[in-house]
Design a protein around this motif. Sequence first.
Motif, PDB file in Angstrom:
ATOM      1  N   SER A  83       0.837  -1.194   0.000  1.00  0.00           N
ATOM      2  CA  SER A  83       0.000   0.000   0.000  1.00  0.00           C
ATOM      3  C   SER A  83       0.876   1.249   0.000  1.00  0.00           C
ATOM      4  CB  SER A  83      -0.913   0.019   1.225  1.00  0.00           C
ATOM      5  OG  SER A  83      -0.157   0.245   2.399  1.00  0.00           O
ATOM      6  N   PRO A  84       0.361   2.382  -0.498  1.00  0.00           N
ATOM      7  CA  PRO A  84       1.149   3.630  -0.478  1.00  0.00           C
ATOM      8  C   PRO A  84       1.614   3.998   0.928  1.00  0.00           C
ATOM      9  CG  PRO A  84      -0.756   3.880  -1.914  1.00  0.00           C
ATOM     10  CD  PRO A  84      -0.923   2.561  -1.214  1.00  0.00           C
ATOM     11  N   GLU A  85       0.748   3.767   1.938  1.00  0.00           N
ATOM     12  CA  GLU A  85       1.111   4.099   3.316  1.00  0.00           C
ATOM     13  C   GLU A  85       2.295   3.263   3.788  1.00  0.00           C
ATOM     14  OE1 GLU A  85      -3.040   5.114   2.434  1.00  0.00           O
ATOM     15  OE2 GLU A  85      -1.895   3.240   2.305  1.00  0.00           O
ATOM     16  N   SER A  86       2.274   1.977   3.474  1.00  0.00           N
ATOM     17  CA  SER A  86       3.364   1.085   3.891  1.00  0.00           C
ATOM     18  C   SER A  86       4.660   1.419   3.163  1.00  0.00           C
ATOM     19  CB  SER A  86       2.975  -0.377   3.627  1.00  0.00           C
ATOM     20  OG  SER A  86       1.894  -0.761   4.441  1.00  0.00           O
ATOM     21  N   GLN A  87       4.543   1.699   1.862  1.00  0.00           N
ATOM     22  CA  GLN A  87       5.727   2.046   1.099  1.00  0.00           C
ATOM     23  C   GLN A  87       6.313   3.389   1.560  1.00  0.00           C
ATOM     24  OE1 GLN A  87       7.332   0.236  -1.739  1.00  0.00           O
ATOM     25  NE2 GLN A  87       6.351  -1.316  -0.459  1.00  0.00           N
ATOM     26  N   ASP A  88       5.443   4.312   1.963  1.00  0.00           N
ATOM     27  CA  ASP A  88       5.925   5.584   2.515  1.00  0.00           C
ATOM     28  C   ASP A  88       6.684   5.355   3.820  1.00  0.00           C
ATOM     29  OD1 ASP A  88       4.876   7.033   0.457  1.00  0.00           O
ATOM     30  OD2 ASP A  88       3.070   7.668   1.532  1.00  0.00           O
ATOM     31  N   TYR A  89       6.211   4.405   4.644  1.00  0.00           N
ATOM     32  CA  TYR A  89       6.901   4.111   5.906  1.00  0.00           C
ATOM     33  C   TYR A  89       8.293   3.548   5.621  1.00  0.00           C
ATOM     34  CZ  TYR A  89       7.652   2.319  10.658  1.00  0.00           C
ATOM     35  OH  TYR A  89       8.158   2.066  11.916  1.00  0.00           O
ATOM     36  N   LEU A  90       8.375   2.643   4.657  1.00  0.00           N
ATOM     37  CA  LEU A  90       9.680   2.095   4.286  1.00  0.00           C
ATOM     38  C   LEU A  90      10.591   3.202   3.753  1.00  0.00           C
ATOM     39  CD1 LEU A  90       8.558  -1.222   2.537  1.00  0.00           C
ATOM     40  CD2 LEU A  90       9.764  -1.021   4.720  1.00  0.00           C
ATOM     41  N   HIS A  91      10.032   4.108   2.964  1.00  0.00           N
ATOM     42  CA  HIS A  91      10.809   5.230   2.432  1.00  0.00           C
ATOM     43  C   HIS A  91      11.385   6.070   3.575  1.00  0.00           C
ATOM     44  CE1 HIS A  91      11.897   8.336  -0.536  1.00  0.00           C
ATOM     45  NE2 HIS A  91      11.463   9.214   0.353  1.00  0.00           N
ATOM     46  N   ASP A  92      10.559   6.359   4.572  1.00  0.00           N
ATOM     47  CA  ASP A  92      11.014   7.158   5.720  1.00  0.00           C
ATOM     48  C   ASP A  92      12.115   6.441   6.487  1.00  0.00           C
ATOM     49  OD1 ASP A  92       9.163   9.072   5.044  1.00  0.00           O
ATOM     50  OD2 ASP A  92       7.668   8.419   6.520  1.00  0.00           O
ATOM     51  N   LEU A  93      11.972   5.121   6.688  1.00  0.00           N
ATOM     52  CA  LEU A  93      12.968   4.363   7.453  1.00  0.00           C
ATOM     53  C   LEU A  93      14.287   4.256   6.700  1.00  0.00           C
ATOM     54  CD1 LEU A  93      10.827   1.454   8.970  1.00  0.00           C
ATOM     55  CD2 LEU A  93      11.610   3.536  10.099  1.00  0.00           C
ATOM     56  N   LEU A  94      14.230   4.133   5.388  1.00  0.00           N
ATOM     57  CA  LEU A  94      15.452   4.024   4.600  1.00  0.00           C
ATOM     58  C   LEU A  94      16.271   5.312   4.650  1.00  0.00           C
ATOM     59  CD1 LEU A  94      13.936   2.116   1.575  1.00  0.00           C
ATOM     60  CD2 LEU A  94      15.796   1.261   3.011  1.00  0.00           C
ATOM     61  N   LYS A  95      15.612   6.440   4.874  1.00  0.00           N
ATOM     62  CA  LYS A  95      16.301   7.722   4.995  1.00  0.00           C
ATOM     63  C   LYS A  95      16.801   7.972   6.409  1.00  0.00           C
ATOM     64  CE  LYS A  95      13.888  11.136   3.544  1.00  0.00           C
ATOM     65  NZ  LYS A  95      12.698  11.993   3.342  1.00  0.00           N
ATOM     66  N   ALA A  96      16.268   7.239   7.375  1.00  0.00           N
ATOM     67  CA  ALA A  96      16.421   7.604   8.778  1.00  0.00           C
ATOM     68  C   ALA A  96      17.734   7.124   9.393  1.00  0.00           C
ATOM     69  CB  ALA A  96      15.258   7.041   9.586  1.00  0.00           C
ATOM     70  N   ASN A  97      18.108   7.822  10.471  1.00  0.00           N
ATOM     71  CA  ASN A  97      19.231   7.399  11.308  1.00  0.00           C
ATOM     72  C   ASN A  97      18.845   6.089  12.004  1.00  0.00           C
ATOM     73  OD1 ASN A  97      20.905   7.100  13.692  1.00  0.00           O
ATOM     74  ND2 ASN A  97      21.589   9.187  13.344  1.00  0.00           N
ATOM     75  N   PRO A  98      19.646   5.025  11.884  1.00  0.00           N
ATOM     76  CA  PRO A  98      19.260   3.733  12.472  1.00  0.00           C
ATOM     77  C   PRO A  98      18.992   3.793  13.966  1.00  0.00           C
ATOM     78  CG  PRO A  98      21.103   3.445  10.965  1.00  0.00           C
ATOM     79  CD  PRO A  98      20.899   4.927  11.117  1.00  0.00           C
ATOM     80  N   ALA A  99      19.717   4.624  14.698  1.00  0.00           N
ATOM     81  CA  ALA A  99      19.540   4.702  16.147  1.00  0.00           C
ATOM     82  C   ALA A  99      18.437   5.664  16.553  1.00  0.00           C
ATOM     83  CB  ALA A  99      20.852   5.126  16.820  1.00  0.00           C
ATOM     84  N   ASP A 100      18.057   6.565  15.658  1.00  0.00           N
ATOM     85  CA  ASP A 100      17.009   7.553  15.952  1.00  0.00           C
ATOM     86  C   ASP A 100      16.228   7.822  14.671  1.00  0.00           C
ATOM     87  OD1 ASP A 100      15.384   9.539  16.821  1.00  0.00           O
ATOM     88  OD2 ASP A 100      16.958  10.983  17.297  1.00  0.00           O
ATOM     89  N   PRO A 101      15.232   6.977  14.374  1.00  0.00           N
ATOM     90  CA  PRO A 101      14.510   7.080  13.102  1.00  0.00           C
ATOM     91  C   PRO A 101      13.743   8.380  12.893  1.00  0.00           C
ATOM     92  CG  PRO A 101      14.214   4.903  14.059  1.00  0.00           C
ATOM     93  CD  PRO A 101      14.870   5.751  15.118  1.00  0.00           C
ATOM     94  N   ASP A 102      13.659   9.218  13.912  1.00  0.00           N
ATOM     95  CA  ASP A 102      13.018  10.516  13.718  1.00  0.00           C
ATOM     96  C   ASP A 102      13.944  11.513  13.023  1.00  0.00           C
ATOM     97  OD1 ASP A 102      10.514   9.931  14.844  1.00  0.00           O
ATOM     98  OD2 ASP A 102      11.305  10.166  16.870  1.00  0.00           O
ATOM     99  N   ARG A 103      15.224  11.165  12.885  1.00  0.00           N
ATOM    100  CA  ARG A 103      16.203  12.046  12.248  1.00  0.00           C
ATOM    101  C   ARG A 103      16.743  11.392  10.981  1.00  0.00           C
ATOM    102  NH1 ARG A 103      20.456  11.681  15.933  1.00  0.00           N
ATOM    103  NH2 ARG A 103      21.640  13.048  14.547  1.00  0.00           N
ATOM    104  N   GLU A 104      17.124  12.222  10.013  1.00  0.00           N
ATOM    105  CA  GLU A 104      17.687  11.694   8.768  1.00  0.00           C
ATOM    106  C   GLU A 104      19.131  11.263   8.997  1.00  0.00           C
ATOM    107  OE1 GLU A 104      18.563  13.719   4.567  1.00  0.00           O
ATOM    108  OE2 GLU A 104      16.428  13.257   4.860  1.00  0.00           O
TER     109      GLU A 104
END
Length: 472
Positions: A83-104
């Motif tokens: 789904s677009p929502e799930s793919q957007d979540y994966l997109h956000d995680l792939l950009k994110a800092n592994p230890a702090d996913p709220d940051r790039e």
Amino acid sequence: MALPEPPSGQDVRSLVVQRLTEVQRGQGTRESVTIEWRGRPLSIDVIDVPIELLYYNPETHRIRAQREHDPARDAHLTTDPWSPESQDYLHDLLKANPADPDREDPEFTALQEDLREYGQKDPGIITPTGILVNGNTRRAALKGLGYPNIRVGVLPNDWSWQDIGAVELELQLRKEHRRDYSYINWLLAIEEEGGRGRGVVEIARSFRVHQKTVQQAQWILSFIREAIDRSSVTLPDGSTASMRLIDFENDQEKLKELHRAYTNAKDQEKADSLKEARLLAILLGKSKTDVRLIEENFTEKYLEPKLAPELKPTVSTTPATVKIPGIDMSVRNVSAKISKARATTDIVLKAKAQTAAAAKLTPQEITEAHRVITVANKAVEAGLDTAGRDIRLRKRTLAAPERVSDANDLLRSCIDDIAQARSQGLLDNEALDEAILGLRDTLRKLAQQASRGVTQAGEGLLWLQNATTDRR
């Protein structure tokens, strides 16, 4: 886990077949990429595919641990991965800092800048239905830059989800790969390979590491999972919260040193005591240098005297052994000392879990959880301070005898060098005599310093005093 085909899978397949056919019929040089395919090298053709037609792989090892960052979005990803929502979540995680996913992640930013300046160098890998096997992060970066297409190699039509995992790992472990897995995702990848029935020797060969490294990784992940289980706490609304794998993402070196110290401990109780104390320090964010100060006697000698009463829960006395139900056999039980140490650590583990679930707590509960962590931190800081002073004192006390011992070893080597040089007629007697005079002066200074404050010299010091006395 086998997932359903993406909703646009057949449309992507038609486009892929068309473009592969065009490439194979073309007169120019064909681009290909070599992968390890079921135990042998396989060269696959590379084509251009519109970025928007592709799907991130929900099973990629790159963000396996980070998926739990947002439980609601992760649940949707599990039930409807395309789904677009799930793919957007994966997109956000792939950009994110592994230890702090709220940051790039700065590494993602660097990758994006590299792509902006130089373009895509290496092709990704997809299934014929458009699922990215390798190149998930590159697709996220290219998409952010507004690139319309991405170059990808295409797997054979008889691919399986096990093939996807194997190809992704093999490509990730090649030395030229640009962005490494985070530490926790690397541990999970090793665990996954073990779950497939592969032994330590085979896993070590695949990951290009020593067998001891694989065994260490397995121990560390088991240790982290145990800590997470112990942190579980029931919240006021009836749900539960616990620490997460990503909470240990920045503790790689501290966890490795813990494993080495634990396995080298003199006995099991000392090992368990050290493990609890170091876990507590890791939870409180202590540096690697501070954690190293925690030795086998840290809890009893330095920590317990500093602990507030609320961090010393009453623990019932336990028998030395426990019988295993159903068979006539007993095993060693955890001692009261270790039980108390575990109880203290558990209090902090649960407080850490509560702070991560602050949205479900009252302001008073949040304040109490932070207070517990602050009180524990104060005790550990005080214990580390005292332990550090004692260790530095111990090193100073031992330094002088160790240096004399080292000098003694060097002089023994010097004797052999003199004998060898003399036998070959190469000994410079004048230079040697000058060096011996320097040794004489040094020994006199040593005798003076060693004699200070000594009322009754030992045999060694008496010899040194006599040897350095000028009897002319």
